[in-house]
Design a protein around this motif. Structure first.
Motif, PDB file in Angstrom:
ATOM      1  N   LYS A 154       0.832  -1.202   0.000  1.00 26.05           N
ATOM      2  CA  LYS A 154       0.000   0.000   0.000  1.00 26.05           C
ATOM      3  C   LYS A 154       0.869   1.256   0.000  1.00 26.05           C
ATOM      4  O   LYS A 154       0.615   2.209  -0.748  1.00 26.05           O
ATOM      5  N   THR A 155       1.906   1.252   0.822  1.00 31.10           N
ATOM      6  CA  THR A 155       2.823   2.385   0.873  1.00 31.10           C
ATOM      7  C   THR A 155       3.516   2.581  -0.473  1.00 31.10           C
ATOM      8  O   THR A 155       3.651   3.712  -0.963  1.00 31.10           O
ATOM      9  N   TYR A 156       3.936   1.477  -1.073  1.00 38.13           N
ATOM     10  CA  TYR A 156       4.594   1.551  -2.374  1.00 38.13           C
ATOM     11  C   TYR A 156       3.659   2.142  -3.425  1.00 38.13           C
ATOM     12  O   TYR A 156       4.060   2.997  -4.225  1.00 38.13           O
ATOM     13  N   LEU A 157       2.405   1.692  -3.424  1.00 34.83           N
ATOM     14  CA  LEU A 157       1.443   2.215  -4.395  1.00 34.83           C
ATOM     15  C   LEU A 157       1.178   3.701  -4.171  1.00 34.83           C
ATOM     16  O   LEU A 157       1.079   4.471  -5.127  1.00 34.83           O
ATOM     17  N   GLU A 158       1.072   4.110  -2.934  1.00 33.75           N
ATOM     18  CA  GLU A 158       0.847   5.530  -2.647  1.00 33.75           C
ATOM     19  C   GLU A 158       2.035   6.372  -3.086  1.00 33.75           C
ATOM     20  O   GLU A 158       1.867   7.452  -3.658  1.00 33.75           O
ATOM     21  N   GLU A 159       3.248   5.876  -2.821  1.00 38.39           N
ATOM     22  CA  GLU A 159       4.444   6.614  -3.237  1.00 38.39           C
ATOM     23  C   GLU A 159       4.526   6.678  -4.765  1.00 38.39           C
ATOM     24  O   GLU A 159       4.868   7.726  -5.323  1.00 38.39           O
ATOM     25  N   SER A 160       4.213   5.569  -5.417  1.00 39.17           N
ATOM     26  CA  SER A 160       4.245   5.558  -6.883  1.00 39.17           C
ATOM     27  C   SER A 160       3.218   6.517  -7.448  1.00 39.17           C
ATOM     28  O   SER A 160       3.495   7.241  -8.409  1.00 39.17           O
ATOM     29  N   ARG A 161       2.024   6.526  -6.851  1.00 41.08           N
ATOM     30  CA  ARG A 161       0.985   7.444  -7.313  1.00 41.08           C
ATOM     31  C   ARG A 161       1.435   8.890  -7.123  1.00 41.08           C
ATOM     32  O   ARG A 161       1.236   9.736  -7.997  1.00 41.08           O
ATOM     33  N   ALA A 162       2.047   9.167  -5.980  1.00 43.52           N
ATOM     34  CA  ALA A 162       2.514  10.533  -5.715  1.00 43.52           C
ATOM     35  C   ALA A 162       3.587  10.948  -6.719  1.00 43.52           C
ATOM     36  O   ALA A 162       3.646  12.107  -7.132  1.00 43.52           O
ATOM     37  N   GLN A 163       4.431   9.997  -7.124  1.00 44.75           N
ATOM     38  CA  GLN A 163       5.475  10.308  -8.096  1.00 44.75           C
ATOM     39  C   GLN A 163       4.907  10.467  -9.503  1.00 44.75           C
ATOM     40  O   GLN A 163       5.389  11.287 -10.290  1.00 44.75           O
ATOM     41  N   LEU A 164       3.883   9.691  -9.835  1.00 44.83           N
ATOM     42  CA  LEU A 164       3.364   9.710 -11.197  1.00 44.83           C
ATOM     43  C   LEU A 164       2.351  10.827 -11.451  1.00 44.83           C
ATOM     44  O   LEU A 164       2.181  11.243 -12.599  1.00 44.83           O
ATOM     45  N   MET A 165       1.685  11.301 -10.425  1.00 43.50           N
ATOM     46  CA  MET A 165       0.662  12.325 -10.626  1.00 43.50           C
ATOM     47  C   MET A 165       1.203  13.586 -11.299  1.00 43.50           C
ATOM     48  O   MET A 165       0.579  14.089 -12.237  1.00 43.50           O
ATOM     49  N   PRO A 166       2.352  14.133 -10.874  1.00 44.41           N
ATOM     50  CA  PRO A 166       2.860  15.316 -11.583  1.00 44.41           C
ATOM     51  C   PRO A 166       3.171  15.030 -13.053  1.00 44.41           C
ATOM     52  O   PRO A 166       2.908  15.858 -13.930  1.00 44.41           O
ATOM     53  N   VAL A 167       3.674  13.831 -13.333  1.00 45.58           N
ATOM     54  CA  VAL A 167       3.983  13.477 -14.721  1.00 45.58           C
ATOM     55  C   VAL A 167       2.699  13.384 -15.531  1.00 45.58           C
ATOM     56  O   VAL A 167       2.621  13.878 -16.660  1.00 45.58           O
ATOM     57  N   VAL A 168       1.674  12.773 -14.956  1.00 45.20           N
ATOM     58  CA  VAL A 168       0.395  12.632 -15.643  1.00 45.20           C
ATOM     59  C   VAL A 168      -0.227  14.007 -15.880  1.00 45.20           C
ATOM     60  O   VAL A 168      -0.746  14.281 -16.974  1.00 45.20           O
ATOM     61  N   LYS A 194       1.313  16.878 -16.121  1.00 43.89           N
ATOM     62  CA  LYS A 194       2.102  17.586 -17.124  1.00 43.89           C
ATOM     63  C   LYS A 194       1.804  17.045 -18.519  1.00 43.89           C
ATOM     64  O   LYS A 194       1.648  17.821 -19.467  1.00 43.89           O
ATOM     65  N   LEU A 195       1.673  15.748 -18.629  1.00 41.96           N
ATOM     66  CA  LEU A 195       1.340  15.135 -19.907  1.00 41.96           C
ATOM     67  C   LEU A 195      -0.043  15.571 -20.369  1.00 41.96           C
ATOM     68  O   LEU A 195      -0.249  15.873 -21.547  1.00 41.96           O
ATOM     69  N   GLN A 196      -0.968  15.633 -19.443  1.00 37.82           N
ATOM     70  CA  GLN A 196      -2.325  16.066 -19.773  1.00 37.82           C
ATOM     71  C   GLN A 196      -2.317  17.517 -20.251  1.00 37.82           C
ATOM     72  O   GLN A 196      -3.006  17.870 -21.210  1.00 37.82           O
ATOM     73  N   GLU A 197      -1.532  18.370 -19.586  1.00 29.52           N
ATOM     74  CA  GLU A 197      -1.428  19.765 -20.000  1.00 29.52           C
ATOM     75  C   GLU A 197      -0.845  19.883 -21.405  1.00 29.52           C
ATOM     76  O   GLU A 197      -1.245  20.752 -22.182  1.00 29.52           O
ATOM     77  N   GLN A 198       0.104  18.995 -21.740  1.00 28.52           N
ATOM     78  CA  GLN A 198       0.714  19.041 -23.064  1.00 28.52           C
ATOM     79  C   GLN A 198      -0.208  18.472 -24.134  1.00 28.52           C
ATOM     80  O   GLN A 198      -0.172  18.907 -25.285  1.00 28.52           O
ATOM     81  N   LEU A 199      -1.047  17.498 -23.777  1.00 29.74           N
ATOM     82  CA  LEU A 199      -1.917  16.865 -24.761  1.00 29.74           C
ATOM     83  C   LEU A 199      -3.184  17.665 -25.035  1.00 29.74           C
ATOM     84  O   LEU A 199      -3.783  17.510 -26.099  1.00 29.74           O
ATOM     85  N   THR A 200      -3.588  18.517 -24.103  1.00 26.71           N
ATOM     86  CA  THR A 200      -4.816  19.284 -24.298  1.00 26.71           C
ATOM     87  C   THR A 200      -4.736  20.185 -25.530  1.00 26.71           C
ATOM     88  O   THR A 200      -5.653  20.164 -26.363  1.00 26.71           O
ATOM     89  N   PRO A 201      -3.678  20.979 -25.709  1.00 26.66           N
ATOM     90  CA  PRO A 201      -3.606  21.789 -26.943  1.00 26.66           C
ATOM     91  C   PRO A 201      -3.527  20.928 -28.199  1.00 26.66           C
ATOM     92  O   PRO A 201      -4.096  21.277 -29.234  1.00 26.66           O
ATOM     93  N   LEU A 202      -2.855  19.805 -28.099  1.00 29.45           N
ATOM     94  CA  LEU A 202      -2.743  18.920 -29.253  1.00 29.45           C
ATOM     95  C   LEU A 202      -4.107  18.369 -29.650  1.00 29.45           C
ATOM     96  O   LEU A 202      -4.466  18.353 -30.830  1.00 29.45           O
ATOM     97  N   SER A 203      -4.886  17.952 -28.668  1.00 27.50           N
ATOM     98  CA  SER A 203      -6.213  17.410 -28.986  1.00 27.50           C
ATOM     99  C   SER A 203      -7.128  18.490 -29.548  1.00 27.50           C
ATOM    100  O   SER A 203      -7.905  18.234 -30.476  1.00 27.50           O
ATOM    101  N   SER A 204      -7.048  19.693 -29.019  1.00 27.33           N
ATOM    102  CA  SER A 204      -7.880  20.767 -29.568  1.00 27.33           C
ATOM    103  C   SER A 204      -7.426  21.142 -30.978  1.00 27.33           C
ATOM    104  O   SER A 204      -8.257  21.441 -31.851  1.00 27.33           O
ATOM    105  N   ASN A 205      -6.132  21.074 -31.228  1.00 32.97           N
ATOM    106  CA  ASN A 205      -5.603  21.346 -32.565  1.00 32.97           C
ATOM    107  C   ASN A 205      -6.094  20.290 -33.549  1.00 32.97           C
ATOM    108  O   ASN A 205      -6.511  20.615 -34.677  1.00 32.97           O
TER     109      ASN A 205
END
Length: 133
Positions: free
Chosen positions: A61-75, A77-88
């Protein structure tokens, strides 16, 4: 998941106990590779016995929470980068879709009118065949 963990533990214990008894009975006759495998399983059994199931669950459980905490900023940031692309892409596809709709509309209208005419013909023929009531 708990069942598969327990099943893996039982299989490891069975193999390890067989390997341990085999090492004890025929130690002089076994090649060094078999001794390595037996010692590996004995170490595995000791490690599995040392782990307690709630402790393992807490670690997971701790490992999953730490992994989620590490991946959320990446996700994010990726979402922010993909939003203009999808609208384009949407902006480029919309005129194409409108053009296709404009080209297909006359054909669909023609097909609809032909089907309506055919149904009217079938209804008229059916009325003509049926006896008057």
């Amino acid at each position: 998941m708990k069942f598969s963990l327990v099943a893996a533990l039982v299989v490891a214990l069975a193999i390890g106990s067989q390997a341990a008894s085999l090492v004890k009975r025929e130690a002089a006759e076994l090649p060094p590779e078999v001794e390595k495998i037996a010692s590996y399983f004995q170490d595995l059994i000791q490690n599995l016995k040392a782990l307690e199931t709630p402790d393992l669950a807490n670690r997971a459980k701790t490992y999953l929470e730490e992994s989620r905490a590490q991946l959320m900023p990446v996700v994010q940031k990726l979402q922010e980068q993909l939003t203009p692309l999808s609208s384009n892409i949407e902006e480029q596809v919309e005129p194409l879709a409108a053009s296709v709709r404009a080209q297909i509309t006359p054909y669909t209208n023609l097909m609809q009118s032909q089907i309506e005419d055919m149904l009217k013909f079938v209804v008229d023929q059916t009325k003509a065949i049926l006896p008057p009531q």
